[in-house]
Design an enzyme around this catalytic site. Structure first.
Site, PDB file in Angstrom:
ATOM      1  N   LYS A  79     -19.246 123.825  20.610  1.00 39.11           N
ATOM      2  CA  LYS A  79     -20.538 124.500  20.512  1.00 39.11           C
ATOM      3  C   LYS A  79     -21.307 124.340  21.819  1.00 39.11           C
ATOM      4  CE  LYS A  79     -24.676 124.404  17.541  1.00 39.11           C
ATOM      5  NZ  LYS A  79     -25.239 123.787  16.317  1.00 39.11           N
ATOM      6  N   SER A 154     -26.955 126.864  13.285  1.00 34.03           N
ATOM      7  CA  SER A 154     -26.827 127.298  14.665  1.00 34.03           C
ATOM      8  C   SER A 154     -25.380 127.299  15.135  1.00 34.03           C
ATOM      9  CB  SER A 154     -27.666 126.386  15.564  1.00 34.03           C
ATOM     10  OG  SER A 154     -27.218 125.039  15.504  1.00 34.03           O
ATOM     11  N   SER A 178     -27.008 122.886  10.225  1.00 33.28           N
ATOM     12  CA  SER A 178     -26.233 123.806  11.061  1.00 33.28           C
ATOM     13  C   SER A 178     -24.734 123.555  11.117  1.00 33.28           C
ATOM     14  CB  SER A 178     -26.803 123.814  12.484  1.00 33.28           C
ATOM     15  OG  SER A 178     -28.110 124.323  12.460  1.00 33.28           O
TER      16      SER A 178
END
Length: 465
Positions: A79, A154, A178
């Site tokens: 990420k 996210s 998330s």
């Protein structure tokens, strides 16, 4: 429209454990696995918009020079809010011009020590503040289950590509849900571990309340279990009981609390019915289910929102010292700017809010002395279409819609306790609806073994039919 990348190539429909076994047995090479994953990403990312940065040449090199480990050669994504040496970290924003990181952050050091091969970095919402990644310039990250809908956030980019079959496992992190939110939206397993379970970058460690935890999203319970087993070989928090090598369903029967009333908001009718169906499944398996309320203080929503807003204000305040002349605060989206305004207007309330939030951990431990596991829906409603949480809307609209949807996940971020989202339900429209199971501090093993039992009893829906 539903899209996926599963095909008859080197990856086939293998999960990470299956792929690791094939690699270890010499049935395919790491180079073949990397090339297949690259081809799969390229096949679907035009529809999903999930990649933030591609590092295919590096992946090819890494595949020829593997680190040892059980997961050696398994392709993955990181990420784009943790540092990986040689890759830029944009954190989902246009507010600065990113430069390649000089070294790995602490999480990436641990993550890549397992032998995983990173193909690049995945998209997120700006700083991870929104539960939907809808970048004003780059566009929205979409779920492969229905490309008209958000992939959550996210960690949306990672989840979209794992769900689509491009990679079997990818990095995610969770400051308000998330890991669990995109797992729920994309039909995946998403475990938010106990605070401090894994190595973590300094930025996240230094928060007044360490609400962020790193982990992975996967397509199978055994992949999640294998990742944590391998991570413990490289980083072990001695203040927590080890997770260990978990390969089978739980044996003991559990006391399970059921609630469909979230943090300030409640689940809609369909989500409530799906959660009750999951409770019935647990009862059929011999567990005791009691309907009750999670012990959340009346001030929790306001206090959490203020703390979330304080993080946005901190990002804006420290931006120029961290990022230099390229820093341009005006390029932030309306959610980030609105959160920062909310923090500035309520700074006098911050000490009290933090003090109350810190007490939640003790409340959670008392709760889990009575109940082994808490069952809730992961999200309060079905997956919204792209645009519903568009960050260019006015702040009041965005925040109200976010609070309506994300009504269950923030509690464990504040308490530091673990929780897992499992793809146990499907809406009338054919979309995944995650169910969340939470436990006491350090009790990931209970959640993983219970997840094995539920996966066996109700196999997860597959995007390829």
């Amino acid at each position: 429209m539903r899209v996926h990348a599963f095909t008859d190539d080197a990856l086939d429909d293998l999960d990470a454990v299956g792929l690791a076994e094939h690699l270890g047995a010499g049935k395919l090479s790491a180079a073949e696995a990397a090339e297949a994953a690259i081809a799969r990403i390229e096949a679907v990312d035009g529809e999903l918009n999930a990649m933030a940065y591609v590092a295919y040449d590096r992946a090819r090199s890494d595949a020829r020079n593997l680190r040892p480990g059980y997961l050696a050669g398994v392709p993955t994504l990181v990420k784009d809010n943790v540092d990986v040496a040689g890759m830029p970290t944009r954190s989902g924003t246009d507010a600065w011009e990113p430069r390649p990181a000089k070294r790995n952050g602490d999480f990436a050091d641990m993550y890549l020590a397992t032998g995983l091969v990173p193909l690049g970095k995945s998209q997120l919402s700006e700083y991870g503040f929104s539960a939907s990644a809808e970048h004003p310039r780059l566009g929205a990250v979409r779920t492969p289950w229905d490309t008209e809908r958000t992939a959550g956030a996210s960690s949306s980019g990672s989840a979209a590509l794992v769900a689509a079959g491009a990679v079997p496992l990818a990095h995610a992190n969770d400051g308000g849900g998330s890991i669990r939110i995109p797992a729920a939206v994309n039909g995946l397993v998403g475990l938010k571990p106990t605070r401090g379970r894994l190595a973590q970058d300094k930025l996240f460690r230094d928060m007044p309340i360490r609400i962020i935890s790193d982990g992975v999203v996967t397509r199978s319970v055994r992949d999640t279990a294998a990742f944590y087993r391998e991570a413990e070989r490289h980083y072990r928090n001695l203040d927590l009981p080890p997770i260990g090598d978990l390969t089978r369903p739980i044996k003991r029967r559990l006391r399970i609390a059921l609630t469909t009333s979230g943090v300030g908001r409640s689940a809609d009718a369909e989500t409530r019915a799906l959660t009750e169906q999951t409770a019935s499944l647990l009862e059929d398996l011999g567990h005791t289910v009691t309907e009750t309320e999670v012990p959340v203080a009346p001030s929790f929503v306001d206090d959490f929102l203020l703390y979330w807003a304080l993080l946005a204000q901190a990002m804006l305040t420290t931006g120029r010292p961290f990022h230099g002349r390229s820093w341009d605060a005006s390029k932030h989206d309306n959610l980030t700017l609105g959160l920062a305004r909310h923090a500035r207007r309520n700074l006098h309330k911050v000490p009290g809010a933090i003090a109350r939030l810190k007490r939640a951990g003790a409340q959670a431990e008392l709760y889990h002395q009575k109940y082994d596991v808490a069952l809730t829906p992961t999200l309060a409603t079905g997956t919204p279409k792209v645009g519903h949480l568009d960050p260019t809307q006015d702040y009041a609209t965005i925040i109200d819609r976010l609070l309506d949807w994300v009504a269950f996940t923030p509690w464990q971020n504040i308490t530091g306790a673990p929780a897992i989202s499992l793809p146990l339900a499907t809406t009338a429209g054919g979309l995944p609806q995650g169910m969340m199971l939470g436990a006491g501090r350090g009790q990931e093993a209970v959640l993983i073994e219970l997840a094995y039992e539920l996966e066996q009893a109700r196999p997860f829906a597959r995007i390829q039919g």
